[in-house]
Design a protein around this motif. Sequence first.
Motif, PDB file in Angstrom:
ATOM      1  N   LEU A  39      40.423  48.984  37.128  1.00 44.34           N
ATOM      2  CA  LEU A  39      41.505  48.986  38.427  1.00 44.34           C
ATOM      3  C   LEU A  39      40.701  49.052  39.385  1.00 44.34           C
ATOM      4  CD1 LEU A  39      45.068  50.056  38.706  1.00 44.34           C
ATOM      5  CD2 LEU A  39      43.454  50.529  40.505  1.00 44.34           C
ATOM      6  N   LYS A  40      39.626  50.048  39.869  1.00 41.58           N
ATOM      7  CA  LYS A  40      39.120  50.213  40.903  1.00 41.58           C
ATOM      8  C   LYS A  40      37.816  49.430  41.143  1.00 41.58           C
ATOM      9  CE  LYS A  40      38.146  54.756  39.624  1.00 41.58           C
ATOM     10  NZ  LYS A  40      37.921  56.069  39.679  1.00 41.58           N
ATOM     11  N   LEU A  41      37.461  48.925  40.069  1.00 43.20           N
ATOM     12  CA  LEU A  41      36.400  47.769  39.997  1.00 43.20           C
ATOM     13  C   LEU A  41      37.043  46.575  40.615  1.00 43.20           C
ATOM     14  CD1 LEU A  41      33.567  46.632  39.665  1.00 43.20           C
ATOM     15  CD2 LEU A  41      34.386  46.062  37.144  1.00 43.20           C
ATOM     16  N   GLN A  42      38.355  46.050  40.045  1.00 44.08           N
ATOM     17  CA  GLN A  42      38.469  44.622  40.535  1.00 44.08           C
ATOM     18  C   GLN A  42      39.123  44.649  42.113  1.00 44.08           C
ATOM     19  OE1 GLN A  42      38.518  42.184  38.762  1.00 44.08           O
ATOM     20  NE2 GLN A  42      37.859  43.275  37.087  1.00 44.08           N
ATOM     21  N   ILE A  87      35.731  44.464  44.194  1.00 41.09           N
ATOM     22  CA  ILE A  87      35.562  43.243  44.353  1.00 41.09           C
ATOM     23  C   ILE A  87      36.373  42.553  45.440  1.00 41.09           C
ATOM     24  CG2 ILE A  87      35.346  40.925  43.195  1.00 41.09           C
ATOM     25  CD1 ILE A  87      34.957  42.737  40.578  1.00 41.09           C
ATOM     26  N   TYR A  88      37.818  42.581  45.104  1.00 38.43           N
ATOM     27  CA  TYR A  88      38.724  42.034  46.013  1.00 38.43           C
ATOM     28  C   TYR A  88      39.932  43.012  46.594  1.00 38.43           C
ATOM     29  CZ  TYR A  88      42.159  38.646  48.094  1.00 38.43           C
ATOM     30  OH  TYR A  88      42.846  37.880  49.071  1.00 38.43           O
ATOM     31  N   PRO A  89      40.365  43.013  47.577  1.00 41.84           N
ATOM     32  CA  PRO A  89      41.324  44.157  48.205  1.00 41.84           C
ATOM     33  C   PRO A  89      42.697  43.797  47.738  1.00 41.84           C
ATOM     34  CG  PRO A  89      40.393  42.771  50.117  1.00 41.84           C
ATOM     35  CD  PRO A  89      39.615  42.372  48.956  1.00 41.84           C
ATOM     36  N   PHE A  90      43.244  43.535  46.460  1.00 44.46           N
ATOM     37  CA  PHE A  90      44.500  43.086  46.191  1.00 44.46           C
ATOM     38  C   PHE A  90      45.409  44.055  47.032  1.00 44.46           C
ATOM     39  CE2 PHE A  90      41.734  41.887  42.637  1.00 44.46           C
ATOM     40  CZ  PHE A  90      42.162  40.705  42.331  1.00 44.46           C
TER      41      PHE A  90
END
Length: 464
Positions: free
Chosen positions: A292-295, A298-301
């Motif tokens: 979750l933190k990695l994603q 990469i992109y600020p969902f």
Amino acid sequence: MNKTKLTILLTFATLLTIVGLHAKFSKEPSNAVPLPSVEAPKKTKLPVSPLKPEVLQKILDTQNVNSGIEYVEKSWQQQYQDYLQAKLPSNQIFDAQQMSRILDKLHQQSGKKSALIYAIPTAKHLELMLVAPGITPIHKRIPAGKRDELIKLVSKFRTAIVNPNLPRDEYLSSGKQIYELVIAPLEETLQRQKINNLIFCLGGGLRTVPLAAINDGKRFLIEKYSLGIIPAFNLLDFNRGNIAQTQILAMGASQFQTQEPLPAVPLELSSIVNNEWKGKSLLNQAFTPANLKLQRAIYPFGIVHLATHAELSPDSVEHSYIQFWDKKVRLDELKTLNLNKPPVQLLVLSACRTALGNPQAELGFAGLAVQSGASSTIASLWSVDDAGTLALMSQFYQQLKDTSIKSEALRQTQIAMIKQQVSLKNNPAIRGSSNLPTNIPNLNSRELSHPYYWAGFTLIGNPW
């Protein structure tokens, strides 16, 4: 006016809402009411509320509603601080006039005219206070709303809703009684001021009432207003982002080692990240806190949707959790998910369960947004049928794309279910819905209209 952005990490009951404490004013009102000193509680004990009903009554007896609201805000901020065993970064409190101006500004920005309702049950009566744009605050004292009787009524109401096999009159009757105590005394003002969004700041015993399903004898409350709850006004994040332009990180698990499976989760995730909503969907082994933190690095969902078991425990904050594939993340560990870096506009917990009538669990639910660092959270008061959650969530994201206002999207979803406009069969938002797996019941629109399937889902925090 001094604006300060503060990051707050609070609780799983106010399930996940608030990261940036926000617009703050340079000084506290001169008529500030001091809080009584309270001995710091142990983590495993429910913190003693600094709010003393006799003090509040004395303040309100002088018709000083502004000081009454200030006293409640300070008291509840202190209780949440004790519950989380962490000092909140702000000691400033908005007075009622400042709240009214903020609500008016948000009305101009969003088109939603909001009113803030404080409902505090005491041993002798129910205290109601209303703050709305352009008017002086209003106070109503309801002798019929004694705390013990009101808590019994709320328990009866919620029990009737979570059992769809009970007669419809069971929840309609108790729901109407709650409406008459909490809403009816303020209804004339709400209608005259053309209010269409209600923000509830609730006292102990009321924080887990399914407000959407209380009724006036003809309509459910959600059919008249969009709704939300907050732990305290001064803990709100008032920033409005364009949520329709963000992307969704949808994660979840369908299988668990020690808990019941959630077979509809794969369909739930695929129905959320579709042609209308861009984003990423991750299931089972990929559903970890580290990922979750990695994603998000990469992109600020801006939307994080977690389809998994979550529980607000009747014990301490450490026993409340969200279940990931590889571990449980406790409520007091939510800040480690970095949902405030940058702030998530909306955190959705689609399979949450909150202990009925338990003060500890109530604090967790009401503080979810603050604890998580998200601006807003949507969570359920009870663990809803897996297929029912699938139907509601697919409908919710369609509405959110159209309205861009979180509380209104949830309202339109719940109204569609009440009007029997939602079913799993041939639902275009659910891929493969016409061929549901045999272990997912294909609920029809009539079944889904029961409040068991929609009334437990509650917006916590910023409703805009």
